[in-house]
Design a protein around this motif. Structure first.
Motif, short mmCIF file in Angstrom:
data_model
loop_
_atom_site.label_atom_id
_atom_site.label_comp_id
_atom_site.label_asym_id
_atom_site.label_seq_id
_atom_site.Cartn_x
_atom_site.Cartn_y
_atom_site.Cartn_z
N SER A 108 4.66 54.86 -47.36
CA SER A 108 3.48 55.35 -46.96
C SER A 108 2.13 54.96 -47.68
CB SER A 108 3.85 57.01 -47.18
OG SER A 108 4.96 57.35 -46.59
N GLY A 109 1.11 55.42 -47.21
CA GLY A 109 -0.05 55.19 -47.89
C GLY A 109 -1.14 56.11 -47.65
N VAL A 110 -1.77 56.24 -48.96
CA VAL A 110 -3.04 57.46 -48.87
C VAL A 110 -4.29 56.57 -48.61
CG1 VAL A 110 -3.87 59.27 -50.14
CG2 VAL A 110 -1.70 58.93 -50.15
N LEU A 111 -5.25 57.22 -48.07
CA LEU A 111 -6.60 56.63 -47.58
C LEU A 111 -7.69 57.82 -47.69
CD1 LEU A 111 -7.27 57.70 -44.61
CD2 LEU A 111 -6.27 55.68 -43.92
N ARG A 112 -8.96 57.36 -47.77
CA ARG A 112 -9.81 58.37 -47.84
C ARG A 112 -10.85 57.65 -46.82
NH1 ARG A 112 -11.35 59.65 -53.27
NH2 ARG A 112 -12.08 57.61 -53.46
N LYS A 168 2.11 53.42 -44.28
CA LYS A 168 1.57 52.57 -44.86
C LYS A 168 0.70 51.29 -44.31
CE LYS A 168 1.84 49.39 -49.05
NZ LYS A 168 1.87 48.28 -48.67
N GLU A 169 1.46 50.79 -42.97
CA GLU A 169 0.94 49.94 -42.40
C GLU A 169 -0.41 50.43 -41.67
OE1 GLU A 169 3.88 48.32 -39.65
OE2 GLU A 169 4.89 47.29 -40.99
N VAL A 170 -0.25 51.61 -41.06
CA VAL A 170 -1.33 52.42 -40.26
C VAL A 170 -2.58 52.60 -41.21
CG1 VAL A 170 -2.14 54.30 -39.14
CG2 VAL A 170 0.03 53.23 -38.72
N ALA A 171 -2.16 53.03 -42.43
CA ALA A 171 -3.11 53.35 -43.39
C ALA A 171 -4.05 51.97 -43.87
CB ALA A 171 -2.62 53.93 -44.69
N GLU A 172 -3.09 50.98 -44.16
CA GLU A 172 -3.81 49.49 -44.52
C GLU A 172 -4.50 49.16 -43.17
OE1 GLU A 172 -0.60 47.74 -47.47
OE2 GLU A 172 -0.17 47.30 -45.28
N ARG A 173 -4.22 49.12 -42.14
CA ARG A 173 -4.80 48.68 -40.81
C ARG A 173 -6.27 49.35 -40.76
NH1 ARG A 173 -1.50 49.93 -36.35
NH2 ARG A 173 -0.03 48.83 -37.29
N ILE A 174 -6.32 50.65 -40.97
CA ILE A 174 -7.70 51.50 -40.79
C ILE A 174 -8.49 51.08 -41.76
CG2 ILE A 174 -8.64 53.82 -41.06
CD1 ILE A 174 -5.84 54.91 -40.16
N CYS A 175 -8.09 50.82 -42.88
CA CYS A 175 -8.95 50.34 -43.98
C CYS A 175 -9.22 48.79 -44.13
CB CYS A 175 -8.42 50.60 -45.46
SG CYS A 175 -7.98 52.61 -45.40
N ILE A 194 -11.01 67.28 -43.58
CA ILE A 194 -9.61 67.27 -43.03
C ILE A 194 -8.56 66.46 -44.08
CG2 ILE A 194 -7.91 66.21 -41.48
CD1 ILE A 194 -10.25 66.65 -39.33
N ILE A 195 -7.37 66.98 -44.29
CA ILE A 195 -6.78 66.43 -45.25
C ILE A 195 -5.15 66.68 -44.83
CG2 ILE A 195 -6.34 68.38 -46.70
CD1 ILE A 195 -6.43 66.62 -49.23
N GLY A 196 -4.14 65.85 -44.97
CA GLY A 196 -2.87 66.05 -44.80
C GLY A 196 -1.95 65.02 -45.17
N ASN A 197 -0.56 65.46 -45.21
CA ASN A 197 0.56 64.12 -45.11
C ASN A 197 0.64 64.37 -43.41
OD1 ASN A 197 0.66 64.25 -47.75
ND2 ASN A 197 1.83 65.87 -47.91
N PHE A 198 0.29 63.38 -42.73
CA PHE A 198 0.11 63.37 -41.39
C PHE A 198 1.60 62.81 -40.90
CE2 PHE A 198 -4.36 62.53 -43.00
CZ PHE A 198 -4.75 63.76 -42.62
N PHE A 208 -12.51 62.90 -44.81
CA PHE A 208 -11.03 62.97 -44.31
C PHE A 208 -10.11 62.22 -45.26
CE2 PHE A 208 -7.44 60.87 -41.92
CZ PHE A 208 -7.19 61.62 -41.07
N SER A 209 -9.04 62.59 -45.80
CA SER A 209 -8.07 61.95 -46.42
C SER A 209 -6.53 62.17 -46.20
CB SER A 209 -8.30 61.89 -48.25
OG SER A 209 -8.21 63.38 -48.62
N GLY A 210 -5.80 61.43 -46.67
CA GLY A 210 -4.47 61.80 -46.55
C GLY A 210 -3.21 60.74 -46.37
N MET A 211 -2.22 60.89 -45.99
CA MET A 211 -1.21 59.92 -46.13
C MET A 211 -0.73 59.59 -44.70
SD MET A 211 2.14 59.72 -48.48
CE MET A 211 2.41 61.57 -48.58
N PHE A 212 -0.60 58.13 -44.28
CA PHE A 212 -0.06 57.97 -43.16
C PHE A 212 1.00 56.87 -43.52
CE2 PHE A 212 -4.70 58.51 -41.68
CZ PHE A 212 -4.32 59.35 -40.67
#
Length: 203
Positions: A181-185, A134-141, A102-106, A128-132
């Motif tokens: 925004s932030g990109v994660l994998r 920034k705060e959400v992407a950082e929180r996930i990681c 799964i990928i996307g600019n969510f 799974f990778s894509g853009m959230f």
């Protein structure tokens, strides 16, 4: 149709920077699956780079105007466009229980729900990778011990290796969001079952 008008209720902010779109497309390893699903392709800024790869690309889009745009601008996507809501769609059945990435600019307004849906179908999604936001992407990681380490971090990292890749400025979107925004994998762990009651763990 030349352009799709961004719809606020769908949380649409169209990425306009092709270099960033290509960087996001290149975050997938393409190992361990034969199909990619892009969530919310909009006008296909990311899709065009996925279609250049040696893998079968599908897109799921809730916005009918975007679906019409994709059909007219991307002949390669014929029979590869799902017009529907990812959160409600039985995507595992669509892919015949075979693995897919799964990928996307969510859309930022449903980012947590996308992660929860991913965890439900993790057996079929090795990457799974894509853009959230920034705060959400950082929180996930985020790692344990940090103030931002929370339920999204715990649940995601129970099953996936999470890596924050790079940040993206507001200025490369139309319309610009009010946040960075932030990109994660996320790459699924070899052992993605838990040695405990999973329902109890989630609750």
């Amino acid at each position: 149709m030349n352009v799709v008008k961004a719809k606020k209720h769908l949380g649409q902010h169209f990425l306009t920077d092709l270099n960033i779109a290509k960087r996001i497309a290149d975050t997938l390893s393409l190992i361990g699956y034969e199909k990619i699903l892009e969530i919310g392709p909009g006008m296909g800024v990311l899709t065009q780079f996925l279609l250049q790869k040696d893998i079968e690309t599908f897109v799921i889009e809730i916005d009918k105007e975007s679906v019409i745009y994709l059909e007219s601008h991307f002949p390669k996507l014929e029979k590869h466009i799902i017009s529907g809501d990812f959160l409600k769609y039985d995507i595992v059945h669509f892919f015949s229980n075979k693995p897919f990435a799964i990928i996307g600019n969510f859309p930022y307004n449903i980012s947590s729900q996308i992660i929860f849906k991913l965890l439900e179908i993790r057996e079929f999604v090795p990457e799974f990778s894509g853009m959230f936001q920034k705060e959400v992407a950082e929180r996930i990681c985020e790692k344990p011990g940090s103030k931002t380490y929370g339920i999204l971090s715990v649940l995601t990292q129970a099953f996936y290796e999470a890596e924050y890749l790079f940040s993206v400025s507001e200025s490369v979107f139309n319309p610009p969001p009010k946040v960075k925004s932030g990109v994660l994998r996320l790459q699924r762990k070899e052992n993605f079952t838990l040695p405990c009651d999973e329902k109890l763990f989630f609750s």
